[in-house]
Design a protein around this motif. Structure first.
Motif, PDB file in Angstrom:
ATOM      1  N   CYS A 201       0.988  -1.270   0.030  1.00  0.00           N
ATOM      2  CA  CYS A 201      -0.102  -0.088   0.014  1.00  0.00           C
ATOM      3  C   CYS A 201       0.966   1.453   0.046  1.00  0.00           C
ATOM      4  CB  CYS A 201      -0.982  -0.196   1.338  1.00  0.00           C
ATOM      5  SG  CYS A 201      -2.214  -1.161   1.298  1.00  0.00           S
ATOM      6  N   LEU A 202       1.855   1.332   0.880  1.00  0.00           N
ATOM      7  CA  LEU A 202       2.660   2.502   1.160  1.00  0.00           C
ATOM      8  C   LEU A 202       3.453   2.752  -0.283  1.00  0.00           C
ATOM      9  CD1 LEU A 202       4.227   2.066   4.540  1.00  0.00           C
ATOM     10  CD2 LEU A 202       2.527   3.533   3.803  1.00  0.00           C
ATOM     11  N   ALA A 203       3.622   1.938  -1.039  1.00  0.00           N
ATOM     12  CA  ALA A 203       4.374   1.885  -2.450  1.00  0.00           C
ATOM     13  C   ALA A 203       3.496   2.722  -3.402  1.00  0.00           C
ATOM     14  CB  ALA A 203       4.656   0.682  -3.098  1.00  0.00           C
ATOM     15  N   CYS A 204       2.107   2.817  -3.312  1.00  0.00           N
ATOM     16  CA  CYS A 204       1.271   3.469  -3.998  1.00  0.00           C
ATOM     17  C   CYS A 204       0.966   5.046  -3.233  1.00  0.00           C
ATOM     18  CB  CYS A 204      -0.193   2.946  -3.967  1.00  0.00           C
ATOM     19  SG  CYS A 204      -0.100   1.068  -4.464  1.00  0.00           S
ATOM     20  N   ARG A 205       1.614   5.623  -2.396  1.00  0.00           N
ATOM     21  CA  ARG A 205       1.336   6.779  -1.793  1.00  0.00           C
ATOM     22  C   ARG A 205       2.096   7.909  -2.635  1.00  0.00           C
ATOM     23  NH1 ARG A 205       4.060   8.445   4.113  1.00  0.00           N
ATOM     24  NH2 ARG A 205       5.737   7.004   2.985  1.00  0.00           N
ATOM     25  N   GLY A 206       1.167   8.909  -2.887  1.00  0.00           N
ATOM     26  CA  GLY A 206       1.589   9.954  -3.550  1.00  0.00           C
ATOM     27  C   GLY A 206       2.290  11.114  -2.935  1.00  0.00           C
ATOM     28  N   ALA A 207       2.744  12.175  -3.577  1.00  0.00           N
ATOM     29  CA  ALA A 207       3.423  13.141  -2.933  1.00  0.00           C
ATOM     30  C   ALA A 207       2.714  14.037  -2.222  1.00  0.00           C
ATOM     31  CB  ALA A 207       4.007  14.368  -4.124  1.00  0.00           C
ATOM     32  N   ASP A 208       1.327  13.920  -2.035  1.00  0.00           N
ATOM     33  CA  ASP A 208       0.679  14.567  -0.994  1.00  0.00           C
ATOM     34  C   ASP A 208       0.189  13.807   0.112  1.00  0.00           C
ATOM     35  OD1 ASP A 208      -0.907  12.436  -2.211  1.00  0.00           O
ATOM     36  OD2 ASP A 208      -2.508  13.869  -2.667  1.00  0.00           O
ATOM     37  N   GLY A 209       0.760  12.587   0.208  1.00  0.00           N
ATOM     38  CA  GLY A 209       0.806  11.860   1.240  1.00  0.00           C
ATOM     39  C   GLY A 209      -0.341  10.926   1.339  1.00  0.00           C
ATOM     40  N   LEU A 210      -1.160  11.128   0.012  1.00  0.00           N
ATOM     41  CA  LEU A 210      -2.536  10.268   0.013  1.00  0.00           C
ATOM     42  C   LEU A 210      -2.340   9.068  -0.826  1.00  0.00           C
ATOM     43  CD1 LEU A 210      -5.093  13.201   0.693  1.00  0.00           C
ATOM     44  CD2 LEU A 210      -4.146  11.528   2.262  1.00  0.00           C
ATOM     45  N   PHE A 211      -3.445   8.400  -1.134  1.00  0.00           N
ATOM     46  CA  PHE A 211      -3.501   7.249  -2.051  1.00  0.00           C
ATOM     47  C   PHE A 211      -4.582   7.387  -3.127  1.00  0.00           C
ATOM     48  CE2 PHE A 211      -1.717   6.400   1.843  1.00  0.00           C
ATOM     49  CZ  PHE A 211      -0.583   5.520   1.724  1.00  0.00           C
ATOM     50  N   PRO A 212      -4.549   6.725  -4.371  1.00  0.00           N
ATOM     51  CA  PRO A 212      -5.678   6.437  -4.944  1.00  0.00           C
ATOM     52  C   PRO A 212      -6.773   5.606  -4.521  1.00  0.00           C
ATOM     53  CG  PRO A 212      -3.659   6.381  -6.439  1.00  0.00           C
ATOM     54  CD  PRO A 212      -3.196   6.200  -4.815  1.00  0.00           C
ATOM     55  N   ASP A 213      -8.028   5.912  -4.829  1.00  0.00           N
ATOM     56  CA  ASP A 213      -9.077   5.098  -4.396  1.00  0.00           C
ATOM     57  C   ASP A 213      -8.719   3.719  -4.672  1.00  0.00           C
ATOM     58  OD1 ASP A 213     -11.701   4.819  -2.914  1.00  0.00           O
ATOM     59  OD2 ASP A 213     -12.370   4.547  -4.754  1.00  0.00           O
ATOM     60  N   VAL A 214      -8.277   3.318  -5.775  1.00  0.00           N
ATOM     61  CA  VAL A 214      -7.837   2.078  -6.393  1.00  0.00           C
ATOM     62  C   VAL A 214      -6.515   2.237  -6.178  1.00  0.00           C
ATOM     63  CG1 VAL A 214      -7.830   0.150  -8.170  1.00  0.00           C
ATOM     64  CG2 VAL A 214      -9.809   1.318  -7.557  1.00  0.00           C
TER      65      VAL A 214
END
Length: 325
Positions: A201-214
């Motif tokens: 999951c953490l590998a999907c974290r974006g620059a804003d610290g959040l994640f895509p819903d998928v």
């Protein structure tokens, strides 16, 4: 906020973690008042969830212990009898999420595994994780799909829904904390699996610290609740020793990212939104996970805060400012 059975349960878990015992008993009382005759707690107008009411079980057990009122103990026994004996399940014992459907959902892990562990049924708790893992876990990505249909023998919601992965890791993290009689090697196996999912999951974290819903779909909307769910899991895991302490800093960053989504009314915005969780909005479960994440953060003391200067972002200067209503 208006709450369904699972939201009532997760809200009560947050109150317990914050030490707000009297409020937790009130939520437990409401869940017992709304108990279905078959044992499912917090049933609101005939919910079709087969397992969601079990999320209320922890608070009901607490109410039984602190009040001595046999009403709560009887309600918990009925919920456990439903869960362990009578709820619909696959041939291997894996619970179906809904009545009238033979689907296995990732969400179920949080609903049932902590309560089974808390009540001395650690082997059953581990078996539920194993059954869900066999059907939903994608070894290649390290992530969970959302739903498997046993009649069709296939994934009917194969996408790696962020909240679904959050339900898995928070459920395992809470179960590892609450269970005290894990069979040899089982606790380490569950902890290792949870860490694998967390890392994916953490590998999907974006620059804003959040994640895509998928999680692996960059085009999906940016979702804030999974940051709170992962924060709870990593802060709990680091505190309980099955994650390295370095994950506490990750948890701090995740809480800070979610805090930036809290509006002036205390609502966590931009989460997978009620009632259908198909688009950005708000939800009672996101409010509860805000509190759970902050309670986990507070357990680390002032050296791990949700902002580098020791404060918190947005309007969430204290965990209770975004209360669950």
């Amino acid at each position: 906020m208006q709450r369904q059975s699972w939201e009532q349960g997760v809200a009560a878990q947050a109150l317990l973690d914050l030490g707000l015992d009297e409020l937790a008993v009130l939520l437990a009382d409401a869940a017992v008042t709304r108990q279905h005759p078959d044992g499912r707690l917090g049933d609101v107008s005939g919910e079709d969830g087969a397992v969601n009411g079990a999320a209320c079980g922890e608070a009901v057990r607490h109410a039984a212990a602190v009040t001595g009122d046999p009403r709560y103990a009887a309600a918990l026994d009925a919920q456990l009898d439903w869960l362990v004996v009578r709820a619909p399940r696959a041939a291997d014992g894996t619970l179906f999420h809904l009545l009238g459907s033979r689907q296995v959902w990732a969400d179920t892990v949080h609903m049932v595994v902590p309560l089974l562990a808390l009540t001395g049924r650690e082997e059953l708790a581990a078996a539920q994780v194993a059954g869900h893992r066999r059907r939903l876990f994608d070894e290649r990505s390290g992530l969970y799909a959302a739903r498997w249909d046993c009649d069709e023998g296939r994934l009917v919601r194969p996408e790696h829904w962020a909240t679904g992965n959050g339900w898995v890791v928070t459920g395992v993290a809470r179960a590892l904390r609450l269970g005290t009689r894990w069979p040899p090697g089982v606790r380490d196996e569950l902890a290792g699996h949870a860490r694998d999912v967390i890392d994916a999951c953490l590998a999907c974290r974006g620059a804003d610290g959040l994640f895509p819903d998928v999680l692996d779909d960059p085009g999906a909307f940016r979702e804030a609740n999974v940051a709170q769910m992962l924060a709870y899991a990593v802060l709990t895991g680091a505190a309980d020793g099955w994650l390295p302490e370095s994950y506490a800093e990750v948890g701090r960053e995740l809480v800070a990212a979610a805090d930036r989504r809290v509006d002036a009314r205390g609502l966590v915005t931009g989460v997978s939104g009620a009632p259908d969780f198909a688009r950005p909005g708000t939800s009672a479960e996101a409010q509860a996970f805000h509190l759970l994440a902050h309670a986990a953060l507070m357990s680390w003391g002032p050296e791990v805060s949700s902002e580098p200067d020791g404060g918190t972002a947005g309007t969430a200067s204290a965990p209770t400012t975004a209360g669950t209503g």
